[in-house]
Scaffold this motif. Structure first.
Motif, PDB file in Angstrom:
ATOM      1  N   MET A  82       0.815  -1.137   0.076  1.00 46.48           N
ATOM      2  CA  MET A  82       0.137  -0.075  -0.032  1.00 46.48           C
ATOM      3  C   MET A  82       0.899   1.327  -0.057  1.00 46.48           C
ATOM      4  SD  MET A  82      -2.983  -1.211   2.610  1.00 46.48           S
ATOM      5  CE  MET A  82      -3.737   0.622   2.773  1.00 46.48           C
ATOM      6  N   GLN A  83       1.863   1.153   0.734  1.00 44.60           N
ATOM      7  CA  GLN A  83       2.714   2.465   0.934  1.00 44.60           C
ATOM      8  C   GLN A  83       3.493   2.667  -0.577  1.00 44.60           C
ATOM      9  OE1 GLN A  83       4.161   4.509   3.899  1.00 44.60           O
ATOM     10  NE2 GLN A  83       2.048   4.163   3.880  1.00 44.60           N
ATOM     11  N   ALA A  84       3.772   1.619  -1.241  1.00 44.38           N
ATOM     12  CA  ALA A  84       4.560   1.577  -2.638  1.00 44.38           C
ATOM     13  C   ALA A  84       3.363   2.250  -3.635  1.00 44.38           C
ATOM     14  CB  ALA A  84       5.081   0.272  -2.810  1.00 44.38           C
ATOM     15  N   THR A  85       2.362   1.824  -3.540  1.00 42.92           N
ATOM     16  CA  THR A  85       1.128   1.984  -4.567  1.00 42.92           C
ATOM     17  C   THR A  85       0.251   3.025  -4.392  1.00 42.92           C
ATOM     18  OG1 THR A  85      -0.595   0.213  -3.521  1.00 42.92           O
ATOM     19  CG2 THR A  85       1.352  -0.489  -5.387  1.00 42.92           C
ATOM     20  N   GLY A  86       0.314   3.762  -3.130  1.00 41.32           N
ATOM     21  CA  GLY A  86      -0.751   4.522  -2.745  1.00 41.32           C
ATOM     22  C   GLY A  86      -2.325   3.834  -2.340  1.00 41.32           C
ATOM     23  N   GLU A  87      -2.305   2.726  -2.240  1.00 39.79           N
ATOM     24  CA  GLU A  87      -3.787   2.017  -2.311  1.00 39.79           C
ATOM     25  C   GLU A  87      -4.215   2.580  -0.660  1.00 39.79           C
ATOM     26  OE1 GLU A  87      -5.756   0.330  -3.833  1.00 39.79           O
ATOM     27  OE2 GLU A  87      -4.629  -0.205  -5.799  1.00 39.79           O
ATOM     28  N   ARG A  88      -5.406   2.676  -0.745  1.00 38.90           N
ATOM     29  CA  ARG A  88      -6.082   2.993   0.561  1.00 38.90           C
ATOM     30  C   ARG A  88      -6.989   2.101   0.987  1.00 38.90           C
ATOM     31  NH1 ARG A  88      -8.920   8.402  -1.755  1.00 38.90           N
ATOM     32  NH2 ARG A  88      -8.726   6.927  -3.458  1.00 38.90           N
ATOM     33  N   VAL A  89      -7.056   1.480   2.205  1.00 41.83           N
ATOM     34  CA  VAL A  89      -7.960   0.519   2.905  1.00 41.83           C
ATOM     35  C   VAL A  89      -8.701   1.090   4.029  1.00 41.83           C
ATOM     36  CG1 VAL A  89      -8.126  -1.857   3.962  1.00 41.83           C
ATOM     37  CG2 VAL A  89      -6.640  -1.411   2.011  1.00 41.83           C
ATOM     38  N   ARG A 129     -11.135 -13.668  14.853  1.00 41.06           N
ATOM     39  CA  ARG A 129      -9.883 -12.688  14.272  1.00 41.06           C
ATOM     40  C   ARG A 129      -9.187 -13.249  12.998  1.00 41.06           C
ATOM     41  NH1 ARG A 129      -7.822 -12.053  20.566  1.00 41.06           N
ATOM     42  NH2 ARG A 129      -9.341 -10.685  21.175  1.00 41.06           N
ATOM     43  N   ILE A 130      -9.377 -14.631  12.915  1.00 49.27           N
ATOM     44  CA  ILE A 130      -8.475 -15.368  11.876  1.00 49.27           C
ATOM     45  C   ILE A 130      -9.146 -14.944  10.488  1.00 49.27           C
ATOM     46  CG2 ILE A 130      -8.214 -17.566  10.873  1.00 49.27           C
ATOM     47  CD1 ILE A 130      -7.243 -18.350  13.533  1.00 49.27           C
ATOM     48  N   GLU A 131     -10.664 -15.302  10.564  1.00 53.29           N
ATOM     49  CA  GLU A 131     -11.611 -15.045   9.390  1.00 53.29           C
ATOM     50  C   GLU A 131     -11.629 -13.668   9.013  1.00 53.29           C
ATOM     51  OE1 GLU A 131     -12.201 -17.486   7.859  1.00 53.29           O
ATOM     52  OE2 GLU A 131     -11.624 -18.942   9.172  1.00 53.29           O
ATOM     53  N   VAL A 132     -11.518 -12.588   9.825  1.00 53.60           N
ATOM     54  CA  VAL A 132     -11.417 -11.173   9.536  1.00 53.60           C
ATOM     55  C   VAL A 132     -10.233 -11.098   8.651  1.00 53.60           C
ATOM     56  CG1 VAL A 132     -11.145  -8.831  10.287  1.00 53.60           C
ATOM     57  CG2 VAL A 132     -12.892 -10.428  11.314  1.00 53.60           C
ATOM     58  N   MET A 133      -8.939 -11.642   9.184  1.00 58.73           N
ATOM     59  CA  MET A 133      -7.760 -11.284   8.451  1.00 58.73           C
ATOM     60  C   MET A 133      -7.778 -11.814   7.257  1.00 58.73           C
ATOM     61  SD  MET A 133      -4.840 -10.977  11.735  1.00 58.73           S
ATOM     62  CE  MET A 133      -5.543 -12.528  12.413  1.00 58.73           C
ATOM     63  N   ARG A 134      -8.268 -13.213   7.112  1.00 61.07           N
ATOM     64  CA  ARG A 134      -8.222 -13.833   5.832  1.00 61.07           C
ATOM     65  C   ARG A 134      -9.092 -12.953   4.636  1.00 61.07           C
ATOM     66  NH1 ARG A 134      -9.152 -19.986   8.131  1.00 61.07           N
ATOM     67  NH2 ARG A 134      -6.896 -20.614   8.434  1.00 61.07           N
ATOM     68  N   ARG A 135     -10.276 -12.624   5.309  1.00 64.28           N
ATOM     69  CA  ARG A 135     -11.193 -12.155   4.122  1.00 64.28           C
ATOM     70  C   ARG A 135     -10.443 -10.725   3.675  1.00 64.28           C
ATOM     71  NH1 ARG A 135     -16.412 -12.297   2.198  1.00 64.28           N
ATOM     72  NH2 ARG A 135     -16.032 -14.422   2.843  1.00 64.28           N
ATOM     73  N   ILE A 136      -9.980 -10.028   4.429  1.00 66.23           N
ATOM     74  CA  ILE A 136      -9.085  -8.819   4.071  1.00 66.23           C
ATOM     75  C   ILE A 136      -8.133  -9.258   3.107  1.00 66.23           C
ATOM     76  CG2 ILE A 136      -7.704  -6.723   4.645  1.00 66.23           C
ATOM     77  CD1 ILE A 136      -9.230  -6.716   7.285  1.00 66.23           C
ATOM     78  N   LEU A 137      -7.042 -10.125   3.513  1.00 64.44           N
ATOM     79  CA  LEU A 137      -5.670 -10.416   2.761  1.00 64.44           C
ATOM     80  C   LEU A 137      -6.459 -11.120   1.330  1.00 64.44           C
ATOM     81  CD1 LEU A 137      -3.802 -11.863   5.648  1.00 64.44           C
ATOM     82  CD2 LEU A 137      -3.226  -9.649   4.201  1.00 64.44           C
ATOM     83  N   LYS A 138      -7.451 -11.925   1.447  1.00 64.55           N
ATOM     84  CA  LYS A 138      -7.879 -12.510   0.097  1.00 64.55           C
ATOM     85  C   LYS A 138      -8.539 -11.636  -0.913  1.00 64.55           C
ATOM     86  CE  LYS A 138      -7.209 -17.016   0.475  1.00 64.55           C
ATOM     87  NZ  LYS A 138      -6.515 -17.983  -0.598  1.00 64.55           N
ATOM     88  N   SER A 139      -8.831 -10.384  -0.368  1.00 66.99           N
ATOM     89  CA  SER A 139      -9.662  -9.583  -1.216  1.00 66.99           C
ATOM     90  C   SER A 139      -8.706  -8.666  -1.875  1.00 66.99           C
ATOM     91  CB  SER A 139     -10.844  -8.734  -0.442  1.00 66.99           C
ATOM     92  OG  SER A 139     -11.736  -9.705   0.183  1.00 66.99           O
TER      93      SER A 139
END
Length: 300
Positions: free
Chosen positions: A76-83, A261-271
């Protein structure tokens, strides 16, 4: 001399509540958790597991996911993406703990959490969404919201903090508001952490009797214990109205904080297609724990 007792210490907490169609007497001030709460705390609300996730497995899985989150933030830092990630759920659903785990090893300068207090006099005179927009991410930022504009769909109408017209207008306007967020290019997630009633009672009881966390238990929490059904109705109306293709509600069953907690992190990372994403490390979602929209809640 001033009385230095906390609000929680001054609470008279013996109340009658409806649990599964049966009236129960629950005394939050009694240090002994009732058997009827203890017996059903994990499996209540149709939760699909009768034991918490193994601690060693949890810690190993979380570490892998946190490594991926560090990689995500570097990309994100390299690309300027926002989450931007919104967390909602009943009181004690685990929002704060999930956010803390999510951000634990991320750079706090660019991974920022927003937990706003009640509006100031100035903010009450502004456009309702204005104080939230001021907290949106800039380039390279990962921003979490521990509660959000959705206060107007839950606690405010249930506790009488807004008018019926304000509530109705919020439900009508929010999908378009969120269209603008997504069109702006922000990667936007909405999580509803779904909690069973007995587990909420157990977590409130733990807070009330902890010298470290009793400050978390408030008079509003006590009043809300008698409004389980009203909060459920407000939740259903909120999700039905604001669950859209561009901004869907991701529902996570949260009686077990570890699995949630695991499923929240997975969903963000997979998306998000960040550089060097390790799909094997992220793993596959547990479809018993995470799903979409009101249908997943009604499956409980």
């Amino acid at each position: 001399m001033k009385n230095d007792k906390s609000k929680a210490e001054m609470t008279t907490g013996c109340i009658r509540i409806d649990v599964g169609g049966k009236e129960r007497l629950f005394d939050i001030d009694d240090p002994v958790l009732p058997d009827w709460v203890d017996k059903h705390k994990l499996t209540c609300g149709g939760y699909p597991y009768d034991e918490k996730m193994d601690k060693d497995e949890y810690e190993e899985t979380v570490e892998r996911l946190q490594i991926e989150l560090v990689k995500l933030l570097a990309w994100m830092q390299a690309t300027g993406e926002r989450v931007m990630v919104v967390f909602e759920g009943r009181d004690a659903a685990g929002k704060g703990g999930t956010i803390d785990t999510l951000r634990q090893y991320m750079n706090r300068r660019t991974a920022r959490n927003v937990a706003l207090t009640k509006p100031t006099e100035t903010e009450r005179g502004q456009w309702y969404y204005q104080r939230y927009v001021a907290q949106f991410p800039t380039a390279g930022e990962f921003v979490t919201f521990d509660r959000s504009w959705y206060n107007r769909a839950g606690v405010e109408p249930v506790m009488g903090f807004c008018t019926p017209d304000q509530h109705a207008r919020f439900l009508e306007e929010t999908p378009q508001y969120e269209v603008a967020i997504v069109r702006e290019g922000i990667r936007f997630f909405k999580f509803w952490l779904d909690l069973g009633q007995e587990m909420q009672l157990k977590r409130f009881h733990d807070r009330r009797h902890s010298p470290l966390t009793n400050w978390k238990f408030s008079d509003i929490d006590l009043a809300g214990l008698t409004k389980w059904a009203e909060y459920g109705t407000a939740r259903d109306q909120m999700i039905e109205t604001t669950h859209t293709d561009h901004a869907p509600w991701i529902v996570v069953r949260s009686n077990d904080k570890r699995r949630a907690r695991i499923e929240v992190m997975r969903r963000i990372l997979k998306s998000i297609p960040y550089a060097r994403r390790d799909d094997a490390a992220i793993g596959k979602p547990d479809k018993k724990i995470v799903g979409m929209g009101l249908g997943f809640i009604r499956d409980n």
